[in-house]
Design a protein around this motif. Structure first.
Motif, PDB file in Angstrom:
ATOM      1  N   LEU A 193       0.851  -1.191   0.000  1.00  0.00           N
ATOM      2  CA  LEU A 193       0.000   0.000   0.000  1.00  0.00           C
ATOM      3  C   LEU A 193       0.888   1.242   0.000  1.00  0.00           C
ATOM      4  CD1 LEU A 193      -2.566  -1.136   2.728  1.00  0.00           C
ATOM      5  CD2 LEU A 193      -2.862  -1.231   0.245  1.00  0.00           C
ATOM      6  N   LYS A 194       0.782   2.027  -1.038  1.00  0.00           N
ATOM      7  CA  LYS A 194       1.611   3.234  -1.152  1.00  0.00           C
ATOM      8  C   LYS A 194       1.293   4.216  -0.022  1.00  0.00           C
ATOM      9  CE  LYS A 194       2.402   7.164  -4.212  1.00  0.00           C
ATOM     10  NZ  LYS A 194       2.012   7.825  -5.472  1.00  0.00           N
ATOM     11  N   SER A 195       0.047   4.278   0.378  1.00  0.00           N
ATOM     12  CA  SER A 195      -0.345   5.206   1.449  1.00  0.00           C
ATOM     13  C   SER A 195       0.327   4.863   2.766  1.00  0.00           C
ATOM     14  CB  SER A 195      -1.868   5.183   1.622  1.00  0.00           C
ATOM     15  OG  SER A 195      -2.322   3.867   1.916  1.00  0.00           O
ATOM     16  N   ASN A 196       0.720   3.607   2.958  1.00  0.00           N
ATOM     17  CA  ASN A 196       1.446   3.190   4.173  1.00  0.00           C
ATOM     18  C   ASN A 196       2.899   3.637   4.135  1.00  0.00           C
ATOM     19  OD1 ASN A 196       0.408   0.085   5.731  1.00  0.00           O
ATOM     20  ND2 ASN A 196      -0.720   1.957   5.438  1.00  0.00           N
ATOM     21  N   ILE A 197       3.439   3.792   2.938  1.00  0.00           N
ATOM     22  CA  ILE A 197       4.880   4.034   2.772  1.00  0.00           C
ATOM     23  C   ILE A 197       5.214   5.515   2.991  1.00  0.00           C
ATOM     24  CG2 ILE A 197       6.794   3.947   1.126  1.00  0.00           C
ATOM     25  CD1 ILE A 197       5.367   1.566  -0.195  1.00  0.00           C
ATOM     26  N   ILE A 198       4.367   6.400   2.498  1.00  0.00           N
ATOM     27  CA  ILE A 198       4.684   7.836   2.496  1.00  0.00           C
ATOM     28  C   ILE A 198       4.985   8.384   3.889  1.00  0.00           C
ATOM     29  CG2 ILE A 198       3.695  10.127   2.041  1.00  0.00           C
ATOM     30  CD1 ILE A 198       2.446   8.962  -0.487  1.00  0.00           C
ATOM     31  N   PRO A 199       4.197   8.075   4.952  1.00  0.00           N
ATOM     32  CA  PRO A 199       4.543   8.618   6.281  1.00  0.00           C
ATOM     33  C   PRO A 199       5.923   8.187   6.767  1.00  0.00           C
ATOM     34  CG  PRO A 199       2.298   7.750   6.264  1.00  0.00           C
ATOM     35  CD  PRO A 199       2.922   7.330   4.977  1.00  0.00           C
ATOM     36  N   ALA A 200       6.368   6.994   6.359  1.00  0.00           N
ATOM     37  CA  ALA A 200       7.660   6.502   6.835  1.00  0.00           C
ATOM     38  C   ALA A 200       8.834   7.209   6.158  1.00  0.00           C
ATOM     39  CB  ALA A 200       7.768   4.996   6.609  1.00  0.00           C
ATOM     40  N   ILE A 201       8.687   7.618   4.882  1.00  0.00           N
ATOM     41  CA  ILE A 201       9.826   8.177   4.154  1.00  0.00           C
ATOM     42  C   ILE A 201       9.750   9.693   4.000  1.00  0.00           C
ATOM     43  CG2 ILE A 201      10.053   6.032   2.857  1.00  0.00           C
ATOM     44  CD1 ILE A 201       8.918   7.451   0.441  1.00  0.00           C
ATOM     45  N   ASP A 202       8.674  10.307   4.418  1.00  0.00           N
ATOM     46  CA  ASP A 202       8.528  11.763   4.279  1.00  0.00           C
ATOM     47  C   ASP A 202       9.644  12.474   5.043  1.00  0.00           C
ATOM     48  OD1 ASP A 202       7.424  14.168   3.478  1.00  0.00           O
ATOM     49  OD2 ASP A 202       6.138  14.309   5.260  1.00  0.00           O
ATOM     50  N   GLY A 203      10.445  13.258   4.339  1.00  0.00           N
ATOM     51  CA  GLY A 203      11.542  13.992   4.961  1.00  0.00           C
ATOM     52  C   GLY A 203      12.862  13.255   4.968  1.00  0.00           C
ATOM     53  N   ALA A 204      12.883  12.012   4.533  1.00  0.00           N
ATOM     54  CA  ALA A 204      14.125  11.237   4.496  1.00  0.00           C
ATOM     55  C   ALA A 204      14.874  11.515   3.199  1.00  0.00           C
ATOM     56  CB  ALA A 204      13.831   9.747   4.623  1.00  0.00           C
ATOM     57  N   SER A 205      16.193  11.363   3.238  1.00  0.00           N
ATOM     58  CA  SER A 205      17.009  11.588   2.042  1.00  0.00           C
ATOM     59  C   SER A 205      17.452  10.288   1.389  1.00  0.00           C
ATOM     60  CB  SER A 205      18.235  12.433   2.394  1.00  0.00           C
ATOM     61  OG  SER A 205      19.000  11.798   3.410  1.00  0.00           O
ATOM     62  N   VAL A 206      17.458   9.184   2.154  1.00  0.00           N
ATOM     63  CA  VAL A 206      17.935   7.890   1.635  1.00  0.00           C
ATOM     64  C   VAL A 206      16.957   6.801   2.056  1.00  0.00           C
ATOM     65  CG1 VAL A 206      19.823   6.215   1.598  1.00  0.00           C
ATOM     66  CG2 VAL A 206      20.343   8.644   1.824  1.00  0.00           C
ATOM     67  N   VAL A 207      16.692   5.875   1.128  1.00  0.00           N
ATOM     68  CA  VAL A 207      15.866   4.709   1.423  1.00  0.00           C
ATOM     69  C   VAL A 207      16.643   3.446   1.057  1.00  0.00           C
ATOM     70  CG1 VAL A 207      13.818   3.389   0.721  1.00  0.00           C
ATOM     71  CG2 VAL A 207      13.628   5.831   1.205  1.00  0.00           C
ATOM     72  N   PHE A 208      16.729   2.517   2.015  1.00  0.00           N
ATOM     73  CA  PHE A 208      17.295   1.197   1.767  1.00  0.00           C
ATOM     74  C   PHE A 208      16.124   0.203   1.717  1.00  0.00           C
ATOM     75  CE2 PHE A 208      20.540   3.563   4.099  1.00  0.00           C
ATOM     76  CZ  PHE A 208      21.686   3.351   3.347  1.00  0.00           C
ATOM     77  N   TYR A 209      16.004  -0.489   0.595  1.00  0.00           N
ATOM     78  CA  TYR A 209      14.896  -1.448   0.463  1.00  0.00           C
ATOM     79  C   TYR A 209      15.469  -2.853   0.605  1.00  0.00           C
ATOM     80  CZ  TYR A 209      10.756  -3.793  -1.441  1.00  0.00           C
ATOM     81  OH  TYR A 209       9.656  -4.601  -1.614  1.00  0.00           O
ATOM     82  N   MET A 210      15.228  -3.474   1.772  1.00  0.00           N
ATOM     83  CA  MET A 210      15.791  -4.783   2.100  1.00  0.00           C
ATOM     84  C   MET A 210      14.659  -5.800   2.223  1.00  0.00           C
ATOM     85  SD  MET A 210      18.797  -3.382   2.516  1.00  0.00           S
ATOM     86  CE  MET A 210      19.793  -4.687   3.196  1.00  0.00           C
ATOM     87  N   ASP A 211      13.985  -6.099   1.126  1.00  0.00           N
ATOM     88  CA  ASP A 211      12.913  -7.097   1.227  1.00  0.00           C
ATOM     89  C   ASP A 211      13.536  -8.417   1.663  1.00  0.00           C
ATOM     90  OD1 ASP A 211      14.232  -7.408  -1.195  1.00  0.00           O
ATOM     91  OD2 ASP A 211      12.482  -8.231  -2.198  1.00  0.00           O
ATOM     92  N   ASP A 212      12.979  -8.974   2.731  1.00  0.00           N
ATOM     93  CA  ASP A 212      13.631 -10.093   3.406  1.00  0.00           C
ATOM     94  C   ASP A 212      12.997 -11.411   3.022  1.00  0.00           C
ATOM     95  OD1 ASP A 212      15.591 -10.922   5.517  1.00  0.00           O
ATOM     96  OD2 ASP A 212      13.773 -11.767   6.374  1.00  0.00           O
ATOM     97  N   ARG A 213      13.852 -12.420   2.772  1.00  0.00           N
ATOM     98  CA  ARG A 213      13.369 -13.717   2.319  1.00  0.00           C
ATOM     99  C   ARG A 213      12.515 -14.417   3.368  1.00  0.00           C
ATOM    100  NH1 ARG A 213      16.362 -17.617  -1.699  1.00  0.00           N
ATOM    101  NH2 ARG A 213      14.820 -19.250  -1.827  1.00  0.00           N
ATOM    102  N   ASP A 214      12.737 -14.124   4.637  1.00  0.00           N
ATOM    103  CA  ASP A 214      11.982 -14.810   5.688  1.00  0.00           C
ATOM    104  C   ASP A 214      10.491 -14.486   5.638  1.00  0.00           C
ATOM    105  OD1 ASP A 214      14.336 -15.844   6.535  1.00  0.00           O
ATOM    106  OD2 ASP A 214      14.607 -14.466   8.212  1.00  0.00           O
TER     107      ASP A 214
END
Length: 570
Positions: A67-88
């Motif tokens: 859900l894109k709407s879930n993502i925006i509050p977490a990254i708002d104001g951040a300069s770097v995003v690390f996307y570590m989708d985990d196999r577990d």
């Protein structure tokens, strides 16, 4: 040094935890942890993260990447995003995996562009360039994506990686991806866990092929370090980094056999010692994969041992010169140190398998199995004189009944005659012979107690009732399992009796006085080999039962099909 805010998606996964820890130790980051876990629960070893949460240097966001709407509050104001989708977090369901990996990547890219995030780094996998059973000798980033991915998840990760790289330099967002090769470390629920499960099941005794295939592995902290190096390189907007993918390894290729031996040694398991031909193992694995593919509710990745077999058969060596040159990567933890740290921190380690050879007063497993009485003492050679006497007596009986050339009844009659004559002769001996007292045999020696007789008759009655019940089940013809369970042993018994009964009894006699002693000395090795044989036999029998038709009696009966049989047919 300027303080920046970064977001780690999958920050509670295996690699994500290590990256968060390293970012906090670097000291110039405010870290937001984003994960699908509803609440953050810290482990006792995560004191650094606990202090960071208290001081405000770290925070946690419950995010569903679908859900894109879930993502925006977490990254708002951040300069770097690390996307570590985990196999577990993956499940063996294509739709769910697609929405998490591929659709999740699309949503994160869109959210980063909307929130004006400067840099996005994706944790991919070296498997994206691998075909099943393909050898890689020093492969670099010029390798194309695979035409036949090793599994469904790798296929989806390749799509997500491509989306991230294509999004480079769009709406001010610059991207890159890292492809670590076979990551292991503390908290690893995949490679290390698989190897330990293999060792426990007994498969670890085997070396597939010559054991000379070269494999590149990567300690988890080195992967986290590589992401930080890549982020620094991205900030300079170098053309050799932006929109590129880089292989990450420990820069120390080694044979997979040596890596497995190192892991087994650190975890307290015996090293592999038995060699199996590589070609034979590959054919068997392909047959198993084909069989699994025919089952609608199964996939090859549901059988982890197949992954280990492929690792043990193929060369997987990657060239990391680009990562060294353009992002400044070099390992911070050696392979040997990584294995030691993994073994030290994991709960999978156990006492050495050689502990059973140490001096101890505790009864062995086989001693308990034999009842711990006189039979156990004799068969385990606790008293050599008594054991040897019993062995000679049994050899004599075997010769008398089976090798003398007489029929069984005539041999029995002659033996009884000899015993009767010996007892009569013993009875007429004088009380003393040359001053030596001749002991008399008590009448009670020939008596059988009422309790023993009752137990004997109970056992006979129980055996008779069990045989009657089995015959009744066979007559109804409702269960193939019962039929095979009765028919196969009877067929082999018929072969033994008709062709080689005398020889078989002789072999059984010899093995009775040797096999239990050998088993007591090598319990772990024998148990592990037996587990391997049992697992193979069980799998083959299950496949056989799936293919058998329903008995005719079921179709002529008004009763319901037994639930156990329905389960097998399904």
């Amino acid at each position: 040094m300027a303080i920046e805010t970064c977001v780690v998606f999958g920050g509670r996964g295996f690699i994500g935890k290590s990256l968060v820890d390293r970012l906090l130790r670097v000291g110039n980051w405010i870290v937001r942890i984003a994960d699908s876990i509803p609440t953050l629960q810290l482990e006792p070893s995560e004191s650094l993260l606990s202090h960071a949460l208290s001081s405000g240097r770290a925070s946690y966001f419950h995010v569903d990447v679908r859900l894109k709407s879930n993502i925006i509050p977490a990254i708002d104001g951040a300069s770097v995003v690390f996307y570590m989708d985990d196999r577990d977090s993956y499940v063996h369901n294509f739709y769910i995996c697609y929405t998490i990996v591929v659709q999740g990547a699309k949503n994160i890219i869109a959210a980063c562009q909307e929130c004006k995030v400067k840099r996005l780094l994706y944790n991919s996998s070296a498997d994206v360039v691998l075909d099943s059973w393909q050898d890689i000798h020093g492969g670099d980033e010029s390798l194309p994506y695979s035409s036949k991915f090793v599994n469904m998840v790798t296929d989806l990760k390749a799509q997500a990686e491509a989306l991230v790289l294509v999004a480079n330099d769009t709406d001010g967002l610059i991207t890159c991806a890292l492809r670590p090769s076979y990551v292991f470390g503390p908290g690893d629920n995949y490679i290390s866990s698989l190897l330990v499960n293999v060792a426990k099941s007994g498969w670890g005794k085997f070396i597939i092929g010559l054991g000379d295939n070269i494999t590149d592995l990567t300690y988890v902290e080195n992967v986290a370090h590589a992401h930080i190096c890549a982020e620094k390189a991205l900030s300079s907007r170098g053309s050799h980094v932006c929109g590129k993918a880089f292989f990450i390894t420990n820069l120390k290729p080694m044979t997979f056999k040596d890596f497995v031996s190192l892991v087994f040694q650190r975890l307290g398991y015996q090293r592999s010692i038995i060699k199996i031909p590589a070609r034979f193992t590959q054919y068997v694995t392909l047959i198993i994969k084909w069989t699994i593919s025919r089952m609608s509710n199964w996939r090859a990745e549901n059988v982890p041992v197949l992954y280990i077999i492929e690792l043990a058969l193929c060369h997987r060596r990657f060239n990391c010169s680009a990562a060294q040159k353009y992002i400044g990567y070099s390992p911070v933890v050696s392979l040997e140190e990584g294995v030691a740290l993994t073994a030290k921190s994991t709960q999978l380690a156990r006492e050495s398998s050689f502990s059973s050879y140490s001096d101890t007063d505790e009864e062995s497993k086989v001693h308990k199995l034999l009842g711990g009485g006189k039979v156990a003492e004799i068969l385990l050679w606790r008293n050599e004189q008594r054991t040897f006497t019993c062995f000679l007596l049994l050899v004599f009986i075997h010769y008398w009944f089976f090798l003398s050339g007489r029929s069984f009844l005539s041999s029995l009659a002659q033996l009884l005659l000899m015993i009767a004559a010996a007892l009569w002769g013993y009875s007429i001996l004088p009380p003393t012979i040359y001053g030596i007292a001749v002991p008399r045999i008590s009448w009670s020696f020939f008596e059988i107690s009422e309790v023993d007789m009752r137990t004997c008759f109970y056992n006979v009655a129980y055996t008779w009732n069990r045989m009657s019940q089995l015959a009744s089940l066979l007559a109804r013809g409702e269960d193939w399992y019962i039929f095979l369970k009765a028919a196969v042993p009877l067929y082999f018994l018929k072969l033994i009796i008709s062709d080689c009964m005398t020889f078989a009894i002789g072999i059984a006699l010899a093995m009775a006085f040797t096999s239990f002693l050998i088993y007591e000395q090598y319990e772990d090795e024998v148990d592990s080999t037996a587990n391997v044989i049992y697992s193979i036999s069980k799998g083959a029998f299950t496949l056989l039962m799936r293919g058998l038709p329903l008995p005719l009696a079921v179709f002529h009966s008004d009763s319901e099909i037994p639930s156990s049989r329905l389960k097998i047919q399904q």
